[in-house]
Design a protein around this motif. Sequence first.
Motif, short mmCIF file in Angstrom:
data_model
loop_
_atom_site.label_atom_id
_atom_site.label_comp_id
_atom_site.label_asym_id
_atom_site.label_seq_id
_atom_site.Cartn_x
_atom_site.Cartn_y
_atom_site.Cartn_z
N MET A 244 0.84 -1.18 0.00
CA MET A 244 0.00 0.00 0.00
C MET A 244 0.88 1.25 0.00
O MET A 244 1.84 1.35 0.75
CB MET A 244 -0.91 -0.04 1.22
CG MET A 244 -1.86 1.11 1.29
SD MET A 244 -2.98 0.88 2.67
CE MET A 244 -4.32 1.84 2.12
N VAL A 245 0.55 2.20 -0.85
CA VAL A 245 1.32 3.44 -0.99
C VAL A 245 0.90 4.42 0.10
O VAL A 245 -0.28 4.70 0.29
CB VAL A 245 1.06 4.06 -2.38
CG1 VAL A 245 1.80 5.36 -2.52
CG2 VAL A 245 1.47 3.09 -3.48
N SER A 246 1.89 4.93 0.83
CA SER A 246 1.59 5.88 1.90
C SER A 246 1.20 7.23 1.29
O SER A 246 1.47 7.51 0.12
CB SER A 246 2.80 6.06 2.81
OG SER A 246 3.80 6.82 2.16
N ARG A 247 0.61 8.05 2.09
CA ARG A 247 0.18 9.39 1.65
C ARG A 247 1.39 10.21 1.16
O ARG A 247 1.32 10.90 0.15
CB ARG A 247 -0.54 10.09 2.80
CG ARG A 247 -1.19 11.39 2.41
CD ARG A 247 -2.03 11.88 3.60
NE ARG A 247 -2.83 12.99 3.25
CZ ARG A 247 -4.05 12.95 2.71
NH1 ARG A 247 -4.61 11.79 2.46
NH2 ARG A 247 -4.71 14.04 2.42
N GLN A 248 2.50 10.10 1.90
CA GLN A 248 3.71 10.84 1.52
C GLN A 248 4.26 10.34 0.18
O GLN A 248 4.69 11.13 -0.65
CB GLN A 248 4.78 10.71 2.62
CG GLN A 248 6.00 11.56 2.38
CD GLN A 248 5.69 13.05 2.28
OE1 GLN A 248 4.81 13.57 2.95
NE2 GLN A 248 6.40 13.73 1.41
N GLU A 249 4.26 9.03 -0.03
CA GLU A 249 4.72 8.45 -1.30
C GLU A 249 3.82 8.90 -2.46
O GLU A 249 4.30 9.22 -3.54
CB GLU A 249 4.76 6.93 -1.23
CG GLU A 249 5.84 6.38 -0.33
CD GLU A 249 5.73 4.88 -0.11
OE1 GLU A 249 6.78 4.24 0.07
OE2 GLU A 249 4.59 4.36 -0.10
N GLN A 250 2.52 8.95 -2.20
CA GLN A 250 1.58 9.40 -3.22
C GLN A 250 1.83 10.86 -3.59
O GLN A 250 1.82 11.22 -4.77
CB GLN A 250 0.14 9.22 -2.72
CG GLN A 250 -0.91 9.54 -3.77
CD GLN A 250 -2.32 9.36 -3.24
OE1 GLN A 250 -2.58 9.52 -2.05
NE2 GLN A 250 -3.23 9.04 -4.14
#
Length: 191
Positions: free
Chosen positions: A1-7
């Motif tokens: 799952m992609v974190s908010r920061q990565e997104q």
Amino acid sequence: MVSRQEQKEQRRLLILQSALDLFIRKGYGETKIADIAKAANMSMGLLFHYFESKEALYKVLIQIGSEKLKMEMSFPDTSPLTAFEILAQDIFQLISTNPFAAKMFVLMENAHHLEAMSTDIKEMLSEADKLMEKSIPLIEEGQQIGEIRQGNPEALAIAFWNALQGIAQYIALHPEAPRPDAQWIIAILKK
């Protein structure tokens, strides 16, 4: 799952890549912020969340390019000609494997011709000239030991760096084109 920061970082990178593509194909003046938002498949409001203006976005791209140009021209235990071979091979490898890097060569060259850029952008662009200046003593050293051809060291630096620049630009705009051999560029300098 992609974190908010990565997104967020992925979106920022997408904006930079989309803007870079448009800036090198249409030019800074002809590229509208709406074009960039459309190319990045996002609303202008979301784009403005990441970059306050087209100039701010352009400035970040120029900063990226300028940072890459801040390389040192110090190659201990290496002959001057070998140092230029390493530089040419590294740049050819970079532009062959990283389309973003090849496109940065186009952007940086085009930016030199824009008159309406801010002073801080113009200062960042001066890194390209500094790189050429830094290579002159290395050329002179190679001339003294007889491995680099005689001639005006500054003119040789101009020929070397502009040959690399031109090839990088061509590959950026024609990614399917065959890659020249780095040794062809070294032949400019080799005695």
